[in-house]
Enzyme design. Structure first.
Site, PDB file in Angstrom:
ATOM      1  N   SER A 129       0.842  -1.184   0.000  1.00 19.34           N
ATOM      2  CA  SER A 129       0.000   0.000   0.000  1.00 19.34           C
ATOM      3  C   SER A 129       0.891   1.253   0.000  1.00 19.34           C
ATOM      4  O   SER A 129       1.761   1.384  -0.862  1.00 19.34           O
ATOM      5  CB  SER A 129      -0.964  -0.041   1.187  1.00 19.34           C
ATOM      6  N   ARG A 185     -11.981   7.021   8.984  1.00 21.41           N
ATOM      7  CA  ARG A 185     -11.546   5.627   9.031  1.00 21.41           C
ATOM      8  C   ARG A 185     -12.588   4.708   8.392  1.00 21.41           C
ATOM      9  O   ARG A 185     -12.243   3.758   7.687  1.00 21.41           O
ATOM     10  CB  ARG A 185     -11.291   5.208  10.471  1.00 21.41           C
ATOM     11  N   ASP A 218      -9.110  -6.310  -4.780  1.00 23.73           N
ATOM     12  CA  ASP A 218      -8.708  -4.986  -4.309  1.00 23.73           C
ATOM     13  C   ASP A 218      -9.518  -3.899  -5.035  1.00 23.73           C
ATOM     14  O   ASP A 218      -9.417  -3.741  -6.253  1.00 23.73           O
ATOM     15  CB  ASP A 218      -7.216  -4.780  -4.565  1.00 23.73           C
ATOM     16  N   HIS A 262      -8.288  -5.030  -0.398  1.00 26.51           N
ATOM     17  CA  HIS A 262      -6.955  -4.445  -0.296  1.00 26.51           C
ATOM     18  C   HIS A 262      -6.179  -4.925   0.920  1.00 26.51           C
ATOM     19  O   HIS A 262      -4.966  -5.156   0.847  1.00 26.51           O
ATOM     20  CB  HIS A 262      -7.092  -2.919  -0.261  1.00 26.51           C
ATOM     21  N   ASP A 263      -6.836  -5.094   2.044  1.00 29.08           N
ATOM     22  CA  ASP A 263      -6.152  -5.509   3.273  1.00 29.08           C
ATOM     23  C   ASP A 263      -5.654  -6.944   3.235  1.00 29.08           C
ATOM     24  O   ASP A 263      -5.008  -7.401   4.187  1.00 29.08           O
ATOM     25  CB  ASP A 263      -7.077  -5.338   4.480  1.00 29.08           C
TER      26      ASP A 263
END
Length: 380
Positions: free
Chosen positions: A186, A250, A333, A361-362
């Site tokens: 990332s 967040r 992602d 993505h994580d």
């Protein structure tokens, strides 16, 4: 035999099918801080700012060998820290800042560093540093400006990815490391790319996980919304370190870090729990990160363009063809789609591998078994 496990560390909670892993781990690490750009020198940022002094918080695992060629430099993501691996003992933990304590005792990529693991300290000298501009011990908005004795706060100068890479290169100087394998995911992948382009002679191998060659309009739009959630909160302008808008920021970011399949796997029978999860992660984030650092680092991400000043992205990536490189995409992602990472790999003449996961993505932080298998075929 595999077992079902609910991973709950940090903000990367997910339901996974995981094989048993060796119980061996590294000894409790000790975080250190180095003054890399002292006051007699200072640090001039790419955009014209100035820092009288730069310190980086870092941890190391293993030892540099006599040939000085076994170093691995790992760059963390947007809200990560230098605490890559291991579990702090009580004495170390008590001495940490409140934000570092809120981050937790366990390292963010702990599953990959240790005896018999892909980043084995018996084989490698692994280095991980908190990025310039962050809030976990490196020089950032929370730091005291030597000229005033007060925290920089909003006066902290804007940074670019190249600034972050330059600070970490100086850390290698400090540690006596001439060349290293560089790995990042990332934001960390962006720093790894820039590091390789700025210091090709210092890069033994390059690994870029879930990161593009340029921070495009889709990714910048997510960052814009997250920053607006902070900037439109009166608490931010009143000087609150963790305004409520950060929780919304967040939540917006988490929607780009995850994917529909992962949400369905966890909450298909109780869909109302998906929004509650975002609220919960937002509240946790208020305790462990600082608004100014979030603004500084997310803006730095938006400057990311390897082609800037190098004749465009294609011309820049062609410079990497002399460096053994691996680019890793993630099939789900949403933030940096796999086609984007695959195209960067093609232009760089690099290998390309893909993580398969419902978690978006994580996944480069969650699917550590796949990451280990991918790295195992490339690092030796």
């Amino acid at each position: 035999m595999s077992e079902i496990a609910l991973e709950t560390w940090g903000e990367h909670e997910a339901l996974l099918l995981k094989p048993p892993r060796s119980p061996l781990s590294i000894p409790p690490p000790t975080p250190r801080t180095a003054v890399l750009f002292p006051r007699r020198e200072g640090f001039y940022t790419e955009l014209g700012g100035y820092l009288p002094e730069v310190r980086l918080r870092f941890e190391t695992y293993g030892r540099l060998n006599a040939r000085r060629e076994n170093a691995v430099l790992v760059f963390h993501a947007l809200t990560g820290s230098a605490h890559l691996a291991g579990t702090y003992d009580e004495k170390t933990f008590k001495a940490l800042s409140p934000l570092e304590k809120a981050f937790g005792k366990e390292g963010w990529w702990d599953a990959l560093v240790g005896p018999g693991r892909i980043l084995d300290p018996a084989l490698y000298y692994v280095v991980s540093a908190n990025h310039l501009g962050s809030c976990y011990g490196s020089t950032g908005p929370l730091s005291l400006d030597p000229r005033t004795g007060a925290p920089y706060g909003r006066a902290f100068p804007p940074l670019t990815i190249r600034d972050l890479a330059r600070a970490q290169a100086r850390l290698l100087d400090h540690l006596g490391v001439e060349r290293a394998t560089v790995i990042g995911g990332s934001l960390g992948g962006m720093v790894a790319l820039e590091f390789a382009l700025m210091y090709p002679e210092r890069v033994k191998k390059l690994v870029v996980l879930a990161a593009p060659a340029r921070h495009g309009p889709w990714a910048q739009a997510f960052n814009h919304l997250a920053r607006q959630a902070i900037l439109q909160d009166p608490g931010y302008w009143a000087g609150e370190a963790a305004p409520k808008g950060m929780a919304l920021a967040r939540g917006i970011a988490m929607m780009s870090y995850r994917a529909p399949g992962g949400f369905a796997a966890r909450w298909n029978e109780a869909p109302e729990e998906g929004p509650s999860y975002l609220d919960y992660q937002g509240e946790k984030f208020l305790r462990r990160f600082h608004a100014e650092s979030y603004l500084v680092l997310s803006r730095a991400m938006d400057t990311h363009d390897v082609g800037r000043g190098r004749g465009g992205v294609e011309a820049a990536l062609k410079r990497l063809k002399e460096i053994p490189s691996l680019f890793v995409g993630i099939d789900t992602d949403l933030l940096y789609p796999p086609w984007e990472v695959r195209e960067a790999a093609r232009l760089a003449g690099a290998r390309y591998r893909e993580i398969k996961s419902p978690h978006g993505h994580d996944a480069f932080l969650i699917e550590t078994d796949q990451v280990e298998e991918i790295l195992d075929a490339f690092l030796p």
